[in-house]
Design a protein around this motif. Structure first.
Motif, mmCIF file in Angstrom:
data_model
loop_
_atom_site.group_PDB
_atom_site.id
_atom_site.type_symbol
_atom_site.label_atom_id
_atom_site.label_comp_id
_atom_site.label_asym_id
_atom_site.label_seq_id
_atom_site.Cartn_x
_atom_site.Cartn_y
_atom_site.Cartn_z
ATOM 1 N N SER A 167 40.399 30.748 41.113
ATOM 2 C CA SER A 167 40.355 31.379 42.440
ATOM 3 C C SER A 167 41.649 32.130 42.707
ATOM 4 O O SER A 167 41.633 33.240 43.241
ATOM 5 C CB SER A 167 40.167 30.335 43.535
ATOM 6 N N ASP A 205 33.624 34.162 44.322
ATOM 7 C CA ASP A 205 34.277 32.889 44.005
ATOM 8 C C ASP A 205 33.263 31.752 44.132
ATOM 9 O O ASP A 205 32.988 31.280 45.229
ATOM 10 C CB ASP A 205 35.461 32.652 44.952
ATOM 11 N N GLU A 206 32.701 31.352 43.024
ATOM 12 C CA GLU A 206 31.669 30.306 43.009
ATOM 13 C C GLU A 206 30.641 30.527 44.114
ATOM 14 O O GLU A 206 30.434 29.666 44.973
ATOM 15 C CB GLU A 206 32.308 28.919 43.165
HETATM 16 MG MG LIG Z 1 38.356 27.764 43.074
#
Ligand SMILES: [Mg+2]
Ligand SMILES: Nc1ncnc2c1ncn2[C@@H]1O[C@H](COP(=O)(O)OP(=O)(O)O)[C@@H](O)[C@H]1O
Lengths: 254, 294
Positions: free
Chosen positions: A47, A175-176
């Motif tokens: 991240s 991000d995910e």
């Molecule tokens: Mg992360």
């Protein structure tokens, strides 16, 4: 855009949270109109790296970044860089769906209106197109004026993607984006991302190996702030050169 | 004792305590209304007060209360909003901002009598504003500012960081994120804070006795020249408010029907605060609707 030309280049990027070095010299490039998956165990810096690409780490106090990040050949950390313009070109989708507490329509229209678009019909058109591209139009077309917070998590996330698409970025950072969602919603989003690939460059952090192997062209494997290995997704998954990569992919840690 | 029993008892105690609070509030309210409502008439609400005879009203005091409230909110809302936005959205988290926060907290616990005396020394004497609406509004601003800043900051802070990220990642500037995303999202909280502040201001007496004064010169509601002493708009005229009027009747009132006037005025005060409350809530909802579809 000429193929071969890199849309983002990062060169020896180090990032420190205070004294803690979270990125330890990342050198990685991205091709236009491809999906790159960033994988690695929790806390390895995925991240953090993603957020250096649109300067979202600027918001955090006490962050130091060295090295170079170039978007279309321009150093984005140069003092001349307009971060507001940059982030319009490099959109971002977060792990937790974060729609504004406004109506579905307003969520998608917001970026347009704030950047000065007045033409109601045009806005309406873009909102509809964006929601269609984000594969959520059928879910929300009858509740455009209801609060986006009333939607399911998966629908919210797709509205968030539509919100990004509406301002026509070139790159979308994710991000995910599906880790908080059920498998059906995740599947819808994966298919949608594959369709979006024609027009956008996407860089996606994911925990899910199947997801990475299914939809990405390239994969980069991070471990403890280092970039261990990167390359074509097929190659990384079938024939990694590094032992750590193989261990991680085969589920031996992480 | 087994946990289930303990739980039952605890719940019982909590119910009983909330019941007592509700009961106290309800009986207080009923008592005031029961005593005061019979006094209230159109005459009572519009007529000027009388010092020595029966039959005085509270018209001027009522107007003064609203006018002071309006002025105070006009001065303190932008200040509080600015300070709160700065503290919540821009200030770095360090000892300086901690210090400012502590200072605000200390200020918010200052007794209003002290604020009144301060206002008297500074605005009435030093600035020579005299006993006036202006002095009163400034004193009330000092009284109101800390708590209002605090509640607005709290409602801004209650908006999750992910909303700020969403705004910035969308290519909004920091300021646009604050004004177009965070503020609209925080609006219900801000409005609630303003309602609470307004209630406090409307009922405040101690801070006004030595600033806005204890007399209510006759007003001519057809006179809209703000320079004239009989104009309701004049901010340099002394202006006894409803709350101060109640205090005064009970401490030195000589009119024969003081008890009735006081009861009526108390009821009016409470009703006004309640009406104001409901109105603001309605307004808040409308505002938010507008702000979020901007
Ligand atoms: Mg992360
Ligand atoms: N805002 C922050 N402040 C301080 N340290 C942070 C912050 N965000 C992340 N970190 C640290 O940086 C490292 C990398 O975190 P992150 O990039 O979130 O990892 P990942 O996304 O791969 O799980 C972790 O050790 C984490 O504790």
């Amino acid at each position: 855009m000429v193929t071969n030309e890199k849309i983002i280049e990062t060169n020896d990027v180090h990032l420190y949270y205070g004294k803690n070095e979270a990125l330890k010299g990342i050198t990685l490039d991205f091709n236009p109109n491809e999906i790159t998956a960033l994988i690695g165990p929790s806390g390895c810096g995925k991240s953090t790296y993603l957020r250096t690409l649109n300067r979202m780490n600027d918001l955090i106090q006490d962050v130091t970044i060295t090295g170079q990040v170039k978007y279309k050949g321009k150093d984005i950390y140069s003092p001349k860089m307009d971060t507001v313009e940059l982030r319009k070109k490099i959109g971002m989708v977060f792990q937790q769906p974060n729609p504004f507490p406004f109506s579905v329509f307003d969520n998608v229209a917001y970026g347009l209106r704030i950047s000065g678009m007045k033409d109601k019909q045009k806005i309406q058109h873009i909102v509809e197109e964006s929601l269609k591209k984000a594969a959520v139009w059928d879910d929300v077309k009858d509740k455009l004026h209801d609060s986006a917070l009333a939607l399911s998590g998966g629908q919210q996330q797709r509205v968030c993607i539509a919100r990004v698409i509406a301002i026509e970025p070139e790159i979308i950072l994710l991000d995910e984006p599906t880790s908080a969602l059920d498998p059906v919603s995740s599947g819808k989003i994966e298919n949608m991302l594959l369709e979006l690939k024609e027009n956008y460059t996407m860089i996606m952090v994911t925990h899910n190996m199947q997801q990475a192997s299914r939809i990405s062209d390239n994969t980069a494997f991070f471990l403890q702030g280092h970039l261990i290995e990167h390359g074509k997704t097929r190659q990384i998954f079938t024939n990694p050169t590094q032992q750590e990569t193989e261990d991680y992919i085969s589920g031996r840690f992480g | 004792m087994n946990p289930k029993k303990v739980d039952k008892i605890a719940v019982g105690v909590i119910y009983a305590m909330s019941g007592v609070i509700v009961l106290i509030l309800a009986s207080l309210l009923l008592f005031i209304l029961w005593r005061g409502l019979p006094q209230i008439s159109w005459e009572f609400l519009t007529a000027p007060a009388k010092s020595f005879q029966v039959g005085g009203g509270v018209g001027i005091q009522l107007f003064n209360s609203f006018y002071l409230l309006l002025l105070t909110m006009l001065i303190s809302t932008p200040l509080a909003l600015g300070a709160a936005i700065y503290l919540s959205e821009y200030a770095k988290q360090n000892w300086m901002t901690d210090f400012v926060r502590t200072a605000i907290e200390v200020l918010s616990s200052l007794p209003s009598v002290v604020v009144g005396l301060f206002g008297f020394l500074i605005f009435v004497i030093q600035f020579d504003f005299g006993f006036s609406i202006l002095s009163g509004a400034l004193a009330l601003t000092i009284f109101n500012l800390p708590l209002l800043t605090r509640t607005i900051e709290d409602s801004l802070q209650a908006i999750p960081a992910t909303q700020r990220e969403a705004g910035l990642a969308l290519g909004l500037s920091r300021w646009e994120t604050v004004t177009r995303v965070i503020l609209p999202a925080a609006l219900p909280g801000i409005i609630t804070g303003m309602i609470l502040a307004a209630g406090r201001i409307f009922g405040e007496a101690a801070a006004l006795i030595y600033t806005a004064g204890q007399s209510a010169p006759a007003l001519d509601f057809t006179n809209w020249n703000p320079q004239s002493i009989t104009s309701p708009l004049n901010i340099f005229r002394p202006a006894e408010t409803l709350a101060v009027h109640i205090w005064k009747i009970n401490s030195e009132g000589v009119m024969p029907d003081g008890a009735e006037v006081s009861a009526g005025a108390s009821a009016v005060l409470i009703i006004a605060v309640m009406l104001f409350n409901l109105g603001s809530r309605y307004l808040g909802r409308k505002l938010q609707k507008k702000a979020t579809s901007a």
